[in-house]
Design an enzyme around this catalytic site. Structure first.
Site, PDB file in Angstrom:
ATOM      1  N   GLU A 184       0.846  -1.200   0.000  1.00  0.00           N
ATOM      2  CA  GLU A 184       0.000   0.000   0.000  1.00  0.00           C
ATOM      3  C   GLU A 184       0.877   1.244   0.000  1.00  0.00           C
ATOM      4  O   GLU A 184       1.828   1.346   0.778  1.00  0.00           O
ATOM      5  CB  GLU A 184      -0.900  -0.018   1.232  1.00  0.00           C
ATOM      6  CG  GLU A 184      -1.719   1.247   1.434  1.00  0.00           C
ATOM      7  CD  GLU A 184      -2.407   1.277   2.786  1.00  0.00           C
ATOM      8  OE1 GLU A 184      -3.325   2.106   2.971  1.00  0.00           O
ATOM      9  OE2 GLU A 184      -2.029   0.475   3.678  1.00  0.00           O
ATOM     10  N   LYS A 199      -9.487   2.477  -3.006  1.00  0.00           N
ATOM     11  CA  LYS A 199      -9.950   1.870  -1.763  1.00  0.00           C
ATOM     12  C   LYS A 199     -11.362   2.305  -1.427  1.00  0.00           C
ATOM     13  O   LYS A 199     -11.681   3.494  -1.408  1.00  0.00           O
ATOM     14  CB  LYS A 199      -8.991   2.248  -0.620  1.00  0.00           C
ATOM     15  CG  LYS A 199      -9.297   1.568   0.698  1.00  0.00           C
ATOM     16  CD  LYS A 199      -8.253   1.953   1.744  1.00  0.00           C
ATOM     17  CE  LYS A 199      -8.526   1.280   3.077  1.00  0.00           C
ATOM     18  NZ  LYS A 199      -7.550   1.695   4.110  1.00  0.00           N
ATOM     19  N   CYS A 213      -5.234  -2.443   2.977  1.00  0.00           N
ATOM     20  CA  CYS A 213      -5.146  -2.296   4.433  1.00  0.00           C
ATOM     21  C   CYS A 213      -6.233  -3.105   5.134  1.00  0.00           C
ATOM     22  O   CYS A 213      -6.380  -4.290   4.909  1.00  0.00           O
ATOM     23  CB  CYS A 213      -5.206  -0.819   4.796  1.00  0.00           C
ATOM     24  SG  CYS A 213      -4.837  -0.477   6.539  1.00  0.00           S
TER      25      CYS A 213
END
Length: 503
Positions: free
Chosen positions: A258, A321, A371
């Site tokens: 990430e 995301k 994440c």
């Protein structure tokens, strides 16, 4: 005494800095059930269940203070209150559990009390995954990440379902101290958990021909990550590690973590060209995290993205995301509490994406989860529903420091791999990185805070587990069964409650 059992059971049952014994986590729901059954009133059950849960969860979430202090930055006195505040919230769910069990314990036969407690626990974990954007951390099944044999039944009933089954088993074992017949359903529940594990571990894994994938762990210091003067060094470090991995294994796909690339990859900069030339010369594809932006109605939106760069050096796909971290990537109710800043320095509020489409490279359909998106079963289910045949989790767990946070995060990823019957690729900045097979077995797992790489041959899988194919049905089934047992309780006459001898 019950408080101490709750705390120790949760602390040593979940990943911790000392030593994890997953089986001990069962002391947590067992002690909560005992608190409920020996409570003199509903108020006592609610308060003591809430307090026990608050103390246990706060202890296990101690690591939350680390990013708040180091990257907030806030003084330790204030930072230390953050795990406690989270524990107070989590404790509300254990308080509801003890309140409901105390009430049902006076109305239901001991045999039915156990499934009542189990379905209730399952529903509460489902609620915790959705209320206030959701945070299903420290779910009961998560503790068994290091023991994948126990987790195989999640391919049929899901992780929340396994949590409920474990609770029902605990309640029957607890009742067996008074009624020996309760050992029978308790042992049957134990067999129901372990049986599928033993059987599935003997079965070969299905899937298409393997693909060699390399995950790169850069170990970039968080306080230097967004320093413009360090951008070139960061890129060169990842390229150097990638070059070494390709030389040793001839991997067909590279995965960086990430925001491994701390600049806008969508812009035609010199560093972007450096990465593109590398992919073209090495004839390999690369997935990397990087910030991105877009405009709608003259408003610029910032995104946390995953980019797929093909073997010709072109960005062929990207993912923004969807499920953002509160107070890390955006401030909830920011206009109401403007004095609360984010933990990410120098970046504006992120916007959430709206697509769960996989990143497609040849026969690979990578379901991207950035994440903590990996901790949400419904987020992972959505990726599979959109055709993902591999799961990809990219993260930056440097925020957690040297704590048990990364291990707890990894154990959540194990659950998702088993639920969906997919190989899972995990690439993080500082660890834990590696691969998880569809049985939840860890493969080539890295150590923390080392610059390294791991390569493994994995297979894309297109089929669905029973849990994946019946996700919505199971969600409503658990809720419906819990409601049914509540209705049975309402129709039962109140009797003298079964009391556990107070310690």
């Amino acid at each position: 005494m019950k408080y101490l059992i709750c705390i120790l059971g949760a602390w040593f049952g979940f990943a911790n800095p000392v030593y994890q014994v997953p089986l001990l986590v069962l002391l947590f729901p067992a002690a909560l059930t005992a608190i409920a059954l020996e409570a003199d009133s509903p108020r006592d059950a609610l308060f003591h269940g809430w307090l026990a849960g608050t103390l246990a969860f706060s202890a296990c979430l101690y690591w939350v203070a680390i990013p708040v202090h180091h990257f907030g930055p806030l003084p330790w006195v204030i930072s230390a209150s953050c795990p406690l505040l989270l524990g107070v919230y989590f404790g509300l769910y254990t308080g509801v559990y003890t309140l409901a069990v105390q009430w049902a314990g006076k109305r239901l036969h001991w045999f039915l009390l156990a499934p009542f407690a189990g379905f209730l626990w399952t529903v509460l974990e489902y609620l915790r995954a959705h209320i206030l954007t959701g945070f299903p951390w420290l779910t009961l099944a998560q503790a068994f990440g290091p023991w994948p044999l126990v987790l195989q039944i999640t391919a049929y009933i899901g992780a929340f379902g396994l949590s409920g089954l474990l609770v029902a088993m605990c309640v029957w074992f607890l009742r067996s101290t008074k009624t020996k017949n309760a050992l029978i359903p308790a042992l049957l529940a134990c067999g129901l958990i372990l049986g599928p594990g033993y059987w599935l571990f003997q079965q070969p894994l299905s899937g298409d021909s393997g693909v060699r994938v390399a995950v790169i762990q850069g170990n970039i210091e968080q306080h230097r990550k967004w320093d413009r003067e360090y951008q070139q060094d960061t890129v060169e470090k990842y390229l150097r590690l990638s070059r070494k991995a390709l030389k040793e294994s001839n991997a067909e796909l590279l995965v960086w973590p990430e925001t491994a690339v701390p600049f806008f990859l969508q812009e035609d900069s010199a560093l972007r060209q450096r990465i593109s030339v590398f992919c073209r010369k090495q004839e390999t594809a690369l997935v990397t995290g990087a910030p991105g932006y877009g405009k709608t109605r003259d408003i610029t939106h910032l995104y946390n993205r995953a980019y797929l760069i093909d073997e010709r050096g072109r960005v062929s796909a990207s993912y923004a995301k969807n499920h953002l971290v509160p107070f890390g990537e955006y401030v909830p109710l920011g206009s109401w509490i403007p004095y609360v800043d984010k933990l990410v320095p120098g970046m504006g509020d992120f916007s959430s994406g709206n697509s769960a489409a996989p990143l497609v490279q040849g026969d690979l359909a990578l379901g991207p989860l950035i994440c903590y998106e990996i901790i949400f079963p419904h987020e992972v289910q959505e990726r599979v529903d959109h055709g993902a045949n591999l799961l990809l989790n990219m993260s930056n767990d440097a925020w957690f420091g040297r704590s048990s946070g990364p291990d707890q995060h990894w154990n959540q990823a194990v659950l998702r791999a088993v639920e969906q019957g997919r190989y899972l690729i995990r690439s993080t900045n500082t660890g834990v990185s590696g691969f998880i097979d569809p049985r939840g077995r860890s493969m080539d797992r890295t150590s923390m805070f080392t610059a390294t790489s791991r390569v493994h041959q994995i297979r894309p899988i297109s089929g669905q587990t029973f849990f994946s194919a019946n996700y919505e049905l199971l969600r409503w089934l658990y809720s419906g069964l819990a409601v049914l047992l509540i209705l049975i309780s309402l129709g039962s006459k109140e009797k003298l409650p079964y009391k556990i001898k107070k310690q």
